[in-house]
Design a protein around this motif. Structure first.
Motif, mmCIF file in Angstrom:
data_model
loop_
_atom_site.group_PDB
_atom_site.id
_atom_site.type_symbol
_atom_site.label_atom_id
_atom_site.label_comp_id
_atom_site.label_asym_id
_atom_site.label_seq_id
_atom_site.Cartn_x
_atom_site.Cartn_y
_atom_site.Cartn_z
ATOM 1 N N VAL A 46 35.143 46.254 124.323
ATOM 2 C CA VAL A 46 34.419 46.974 125.259
ATOM 3 C C VAL A 46 33.055 46.365 125.681
ATOM 4 O O VAL A 46 32.602 46.506 126.774
ATOM 5 C CB VAL A 46 34.315 48.526 124.600
ATOM 6 N N LEU A 47 32.270 45.718 124.718
ATOM 7 C CA LEU A 47 31.211 44.963 125.017
ATOM 8 C C LEU A 47 31.402 43.957 125.987
ATOM 9 O O LEU A 47 30.931 43.871 127.004
ATOM 10 C CB LEU A 47 30.535 44.695 123.883
ATOM 11 N N GLU A 48 32.532 43.229 125.677
ATOM 12 C CA GLU A 48 33.002 42.139 126.621
ATOM 13 C C GLU A 48 33.190 42.843 128.092
ATOM 14 O O GLU A 48 32.945 42.257 129.179
ATOM 15 C CB GLU A 48 34.174 41.462 125.892
ATOM 16 N N GLU A 49 33.951 43.764 128.224
ATOM 17 C CA GLU A 49 34.237 44.582 129.394
ATOM 18 C C GLU A 49 33.137 44.804 130.220
ATOM 19 O O GLU A 49 32.912 44.491 131.500
ATOM 20 C CB GLU A 49 35.058 45.840 129.056
ATOM 21 N N MET A 50 32.049 45.122 129.442
ATOM 22 C CA MET A 50 30.748 45.729 130.104
ATOM 23 C C MET A 50 30.221 44.289 130.776
ATOM 24 O O MET A 50 29.604 44.204 131.887
ATOM 25 C CB MET A 50 29.799 46.411 129.195
ATOM 26 N N PRO A 60 22.945 47.328 126.755
ATOM 27 C CA PRO A 60 23.113 48.477 127.397
ATOM 28 C C PRO A 60 21.631 49.458 127.714
ATOM 29 O O PRO A 60 20.576 48.882 126.961
ATOM 30 C CB PRO A 60 23.872 49.168 126.324
ATOM 31 N N PRO A 61 21.544 50.455 128.347
ATOM 32 C CA PRO A 61 22.501 51.017 129.200
ATOM 33 C C PRO A 61 22.659 50.183 130.517
ATOM 34 O O PRO A 61 21.828 49.692 131.124
ATOM 35 C CB PRO A 61 21.943 52.277 129.535
ATOM 36 N N GLN A 62 24.075 50.404 130.917
ATOM 37 C CA GLN A 62 24.551 49.754 131.986
ATOM 38 C C GLN A 62 25.209 51.008 132.766
ATOM 39 O O GLN A 62 26.032 51.675 132.280
ATOM 40 C CB GLN A 62 25.571 48.704 132.062
ATOM 41 N N ILE A 63 24.918 51.165 134.272
ATOM 42 C CA ILE A 63 25.526 52.442 134.641
ATOM 43 C C ILE A 63 26.584 52.190 136.012
ATOM 44 O O ILE A 63 26.145 51.237 136.747
ATOM 45 C CB ILE A 63 24.226 53.161 135.344
ATOM 46 N N TYR A 69 29.010 49.126 140.327
ATOM 47 C CA TYR A 69 27.945 48.861 139.540
ATOM 48 C C TYR A 69 27.038 49.363 140.174
ATOM 49 O O TYR A 69 26.580 49.250 141.428
ATOM 50 C CB TYR A 69 27.696 47.169 139.186
ATOM 51 N N CYS A 70 26.093 50.304 139.294
ATOM 52 C CA CYS A 70 24.980 50.878 140.136
ATOM 53 C C CYS A 70 23.701 50.222 139.522
ATOM 54 O O CYS A 70 22.871 49.767 140.346
ATOM 55 C CB CYS A 70 24.689 52.215 139.477
ATOM 56 N N GLY A 71 23.525 49.756 138.282
ATOM 57 C CA GLY A 71 22.541 49.072 137.803
ATOM 58 C C GLY A 71 22.189 49.125 136.395
ATOM 59 O O GLY A 71 22.802 49.758 135.633
ATOM 60 N N ASP A 72 21.064 48.532 135.904
ATOM 61 C CA ASP A 72 20.702 48.571 134.442
ATOM 62 C C ASP A 72 19.681 49.670 134.429
ATOM 63 O O ASP A 72 19.027 50.435 135.420
ATOM 64 C CB ASP A 72 20.308 47.449 133.877
ATOM 65 N N TYR A 73 18.856 49.804 133.356
ATOM 66 C CA TYR A 73 17.781 50.885 133.161
ATOM 67 C C TYR A 73 16.511 50.624 133.994
ATOM 68 O O TYR A 73 16.107 51.642 134.399
ATOM 69 C CB TYR A 73 17.072 50.751 131.592
#
Length: 92
Positions: A46-50, A60-63, A69-73
């Motif tokens: 799951v980490l690799e997928e992100m 994280p968090p990645q949105i 992809y919207c973006g990061d924090y």
């Protein structure tokens, strides 16, 4: 309608990561935006997928809105300050 997905971690030694994740979910709750939490600490896959979707060093968090992809924090926080959360989440 696509759903908002947040890659987060339930296991982190970083207080900053925890605070950032909490702020993102709190703001989405205030806006009454439904979201799905995807825990990257559950498996390396799951980490690799992100990281494949964002970058190899992404934390994280990645949105996402669906697969988009919207973006990061930092990007989320900037959108919040500019009152552009819906635009950031690609919901406009």
């Amino acid at each position: 309608m696509s759903s908002i997905k947040i890659y987060y971690t339930s296991v982190s030694g970083s207080r900053e990561v925890k605070q950032r994740q909490e702020e993102v979910t709190r703001i989405l709750d205030i806006y009454k935006i439904k979201y799905e939490l995807i825990d990257v600490s559950v498996s390396f896959k799951v980490l690799e997928e992100m990281r494949m979707k964002v970058s190899t060093t992404a934390l994280p968090p990645q949105i996402f809105n669906g697969q988009e992809y919207c973006g990061d924090y930092e990007m989320f926080h900037e959108a919040k300050e500019n009152k552009e959360i819906l635009k950031f989440l690609k919901m406009e």
